[in-house]
Scaffold this motif. Sequence first.
Motif, short mmCIF file in Angstrom:
data_model
loop_
_atom_site.label_atom_id
_atom_site.label_comp_id
_atom_site.label_asym_id
_atom_site.label_seq_id
_atom_site.Cartn_x
_atom_site.Cartn_y
_atom_site.Cartn_z
N PRO A 40 0.76 -1.24 0.00
CA PRO A 40 0.00 0.00 0.00
C PRO A 40 0.80 1.29 0.00
CG PRO A 40 0.02 -0.94 2.19
CD PRO A 40 0.69 -1.94 1.30
N ASP A 41 2.09 1.28 0.36
CA ASP A 41 2.78 2.57 0.56
C ASP A 41 4.25 2.50 0.16
OD1 ASP A 41 3.28 5.17 1.22
OD2 ASP A 41 2.83 4.97 3.35
N GLY A 42 4.51 2.25 -1.11
CA GLY A 42 5.89 2.18 -1.58
C GLY A 42 6.64 3.49 -1.44
N ILE A 43 5.98 4.61 -1.71
CA ILE A 43 6.65 5.90 -1.59
C ILE A 43 6.94 6.20 -0.13
CG2 ILE A 43 6.46 8.38 -2.05
CD1 ILE A 43 6.85 6.58 -4.51
N GLY A 44 6.05 5.82 0.77
CA GLY A 44 6.33 5.97 2.19
C GLY A 44 7.55 5.18 2.62
N VAL A 45 7.73 3.99 2.04
CA VAL A 45 8.92 3.19 2.34
C VAL A 45 10.18 3.92 1.86
CG1 VAL A 45 10.14 1.05 1.78
CG2 VAL A 45 7.71 0.99 2.35
N ILE A 46 10.16 4.43 0.63
CA ILE A 46 11.33 5.14 0.11
C ILE A 46 11.63 6.37 0.96
CG2 ILE A 46 12.21 6.47 -1.86
CD1 ILE A 46 10.72 4.58 -3.69
N ASP A 47 10.60 7.12 1.33
CA ASP A 47 10.82 8.30 2.17
C ASP A 47 11.47 7.91 3.49
OD1 ASP A 47 9.84 10.15 0.38
OD2 ASP A 47 7.80 10.10 1.18
#
Length: 448
Positions: free
Chosen positions: A225-232
């Motif tokens: 659900p949150d790939g960009i959150g992981v990268i951040d």
Amino acid sequence: MTQGAGQGPVVRTATLRDFRVPPYAQVPVQSQPCSEEYVLAHPEDSVPQPVSRLPGESAPQPAPADRSDDPDRADATDQADDPDRGDDPGQADDPGRPAPAAEAADGGPGTAPDRTGDSVPQAPQAPRVHPGDAVPDDEPPEGYTPTQRDLPVVNRGDTVLVAAAPAQQPAPEGLGPLYVVGDVHGYLDELVAALAAQGLIDSEGHWSAGNTRLWFLGDFTDRGPDGIGVIDLVMRLSAEAAAAGGYCKALMGNHELLIIGARRFGDTPVNSGAGTATFQAAWLLNGGQKNDMDRLQDVHLQWMSRLDAVVEEDGHLLMHSDTTAYLDYGTTIEDVNDTVHEIINRNDADECWDLFRKFTKRFAFRDDNGPQAVRELLATYGGGRVVHGHSPIPYLLGEVGAEDADGEENSEPLVEGPHVYADGLAVAMDGGVTMAGRLLVAQLPLEA
């Protein structure tokens, strides 16, 4: 590697595990009329695959869903990373090996393989609101397509599972202990909980491990659900770890190449070697999340584009994919990383596609010739053991959809720690967080 902090608050979606590929992803992908129909390959790193039909022959009907007891079923979503199919451009590098009935297929498209040899304890609850995230929404984003759970698996019966207990060896002078993280695929809450369980972050999600060294093995986005959150989070931890005397770094996985290609090249046709293909179609077929693409910024693209493909730490050769295809890009670690960066920077769709295709190869180390494939990599690049992600451990152990003693399907996680195999020369770190597994964080070296 010590790049900027994460972006502002974003709205997350709930973690959902059992979606099917949506209808919009099943549209044929082709730029002109032809006699080949494109169908979905397996959700694990799949790309459009051609299915030839005679004139007037009707399209094959998909098999019923939830047929996990039939490893040979013909619907395309179960054609999973079979490296042994002679007509599969991403097949393993051992063309002479017979194909086990329940093996998963290589989703990589393109021409025939270029080499031979491929084929925690319970974590505490994550903080209610992680920095950079809001509470989950009630509904998933449009286009949410995690991996199915009813997938064919490899059940060899001769694999060895070991606990993720570190051997008692001192770290090199001036450096802290070494940890690695397997594939995350957008599961931010699980990542936060696993890092906290190892004492690497505090209750507010900030680095708390001093001079510890932490390596992510790639695949941050897609499926979850949150790939960009992981990268951040990883970008922010990189800065915080460097300030504390340690470091947090990451390797490039095939899903980094995939989302970069989808953003840069979109529906531009590429020379797949198996018909018309596009990065956009491949990204959707492999769990691409609209929510991630909408939030993807230049800083994320720049960060991913600079990631190395392979490194050596304390005698461990770290890489994302369990493949010998890295040997196609150089005879030293520096050569491989430089070549990969040059390909990405040249911005050539066909070159990037071929790189993505090779990074989707898997299972090079699992069979009789697996130890020799590992030794070839170690002899070329150094180190005494390969540590990789990419191929989920439940596949290697044959435990996806396993039943308990009463014949009931076991819904509990089937992966307790890293998987050591290939005569002890390889360690698999993809715990299968998108299926019946868990997100793995482990300290190296492991106990033998």
